[in-house]
Design an enzyme around this catalytic site. Sequence first.
Site, PDB file in Angstrom:
ATOM      1  CE  LYS A  84      13.175   4.468  -2.429  1.00  9.41           C
ATOM      2  NZ  LYS A  84      13.601   4.202  -1.040  1.00  9.41           N
TER       3      LYS A  84
ATOM      4  NE  ARG B  34      10.423  -1.208  -1.380  1.00  4.78           N
ATOM      5  CZ  ARG B  34      10.145   0.092  -1.293  1.00  4.78           C
ATOM      6  NH1 ARG B  34       9.598   0.734  -2.281  1.00  4.78           N
ATOM      7  NH2 ARG B  34      10.429   0.749  -0.198  1.00  4.78           N
TER       8      ARG B  34
ATOM      9  NE  ARG C 223       9.327   9.153   5.253  1.00  6.71           N
ATOM     10  CZ  ARG C 223       9.726   8.309   4.292  1.00  6.71           C
ATOM     11  NH1 ARG C 223      10.375   8.762   3.230  1.00  6.71           N
ATOM     12  NH2 ARG C 223       9.502   7.024   4.375  1.00  6.71           N
TER      13      ARG C 223
ATOM     14  NE  ARG D 200       5.511   6.260   4.514  1.00  5.30           N
ATOM     15  CZ  ARG D 200       6.440   5.932   3.635  1.00  5.30           C
ATOM     16  NH1 ARG D 200       6.859   6.806   2.748  1.00  5.30           N
ATOM     17  NH2 ARG D 200       6.968   4.725   3.644  1.00  5.30           N
TER      18      ARG D 200
ATOM     19  NE  ARG E 294       9.358   1.382   5.824  1.00  4.14           N
ATOM     20  CZ  ARG E 294       9.329   2.672   6.178  1.00  4.14           C
ATOM     21  NH1 ARG E 294       9.023   3.022   7.422  1.00  4.14           N
ATOM     22  NH2 ARG E 294       9.595   3.604   5.295  1.00  4.14           N
TER      23      ARG E 294
HETATM   24  P1  ADP Z   1      10.152   3.789   1.689  1.00  3.57           P
HETATM   25  O1  ADP Z   1      11.068   3.534   0.531  1.00  3.57           O
HETATM   26  O2  ADP Z   1      10.468   5.055   2.421  1.00  3.57           O
HETATM   27  O3  ADP Z   1      10.010   2.629   2.591  1.00  3.57           O
HETATM   28  P2  ADP Z   1       7.803   3.675  -0.051  1.00  3.57           P
HETATM   29  O4  ADP Z   1       6.734   4.698  -0.066  1.00  3.57           O
HETATM   30  O5  ADP Z   1       8.617   3.496  -1.284  1.00  3.57           O
HETATM   31  O6  ADP Z   1       8.686   4.059   1.184  1.00  3.57           O
HETATM   32  O7  ADP Z   1       7.162   2.248   0.307  1.00  3.57           O
HETATM   33  C1  ADP Z   1       6.331   2.075   1.415  1.00  3.57           C
HETATM   34  C2  ADP Z   1       5.840   0.622   1.476  1.00  3.57           C
HETATM   35  O8  ADP Z   1       5.053   0.341   0.301  1.00  3.57           O
HETATM   36  C3  ADP Z   1       6.906  -0.470   1.478  1.00  3.57           C
HETATM   37  O9  ADP Z   1       7.414  -0.715   2.775  1.00  3.57           O
HETATM   38  C4  ADP Z   1       6.110  -1.670   0.920  1.00  3.57           C
HETATM   39  O10 ADP Z   1       5.261  -2.229   1.898  1.00  3.57           O
HETATM   40  C5  ADP Z   1       5.216  -1.012  -0.120  1.00  3.57           C
HETATM   41  N1  ADP Z   1       5.870  -1.020  -1.447  1.00  3.57           N
HETATM   42  C6  ADP Z   1       6.292   0.066  -2.140  1.00  3.57           C
HETATM   43  N2  ADP Z   1       6.861  -0.295  -3.302  1.00  3.57           N
HETATM   44  C7  ADP Z   1       6.819  -1.654  -3.350  1.00  3.57           C
HETATM   45  C8  ADP Z   1       7.254  -2.640  -4.275  1.00  3.57           C
HETATM   46  N3  ADP Z   1       7.883  -2.297  -5.398  1.00  3.57           N
HETATM   47  N4  ADP Z   1       7.035  -3.940  -3.980  1.00  3.57           N
HETATM   48  C9  ADP Z   1       6.411  -4.303  -2.881  1.00  3.57           C
HETATM   49  N5  ADP Z   1       5.985  -3.443  -1.946  1.00  3.57           N
HETATM   50  C10 ADP Z   1       6.171  -2.130  -2.165  1.00  3.57           C
END
Ligand code: ADP
Length: 191
Positions: free
Chosen positions: A14, A89, A128, A134, A146
């Site tokens: 993404k 999400r 990654r 991270r 996740r």
């Molecule tokens: P990825 O999609 O690779 O897991 P992101 O950077 O999008 O990475 O998200 C990392 C973390 O941030 C998620 O595992 C969650 O804990 C938090 N997070 C991100 N976006 C949301 C969301 N819309 N609602 C709740 N938690 C979120």
Amino acid sequence: MLNIVLFGPPGAGKGTQSERLIEKYGLVHLSTGDVFRANIKGETQLGLLAKSYMDAGKLVPDEVTINMLRSEVIKYDSPKGFIFDGFPRTNAQAEALDAFLGELQTSITLMVGLEVEEAELKQRLLKRAEFSGRPDDADPAIIEKRIHVYNEETAPVKSFYEAQNKFVAIDGIGSIDEITQRLFAAVDKNI
Ligand code: ADP
């Protein structure tokens, strides 16, 4: 406005593809993960709270995330549109986003979903981790969590947009350029 939700499991690409889309369509990129990480870095109260969930591979609570997203969106004065990356999400987030965009006299144009199978996702995330720094990428148990949370809480959001005829699936396997071309084609067909 052109408002795109870029959807897909962790590691689907993404972030990478968002960069291409914002460049081509002149959109504002809003990544909830990036905003949370910036808050963690800045040691804000929001960052402190988000960190406890993120490090465990859980979702940050809806209320916190929705409020944060709202305050990001209203920072921009007459934008061409947004690309929402990592949001919504949950179905509650999707409903809140619809209501909020409605208040701004706009709506989601399209959700594009990057589809990548689980084994490939796990490999990409571990790869990654070598350079992302991270903590949630470095531990296979957290990656597992996740992906589980994605399947349970996030995957259903697809039906929310399918019901509005706004969902398009994109094959997320191939070269970065190939996937970009698929995304461009899907967006161009819908604007
Ligand atoms: P990825 O999609 O690779 O897991 P992101 O950077 O999008 O990475 O998200 C990392 C973390 O941030 C998620 O595992 C969650 O804990 C938090 N997070 C991100 N976006 C949301 C969301 N819309 N609602 C709740 N938690 C979120």
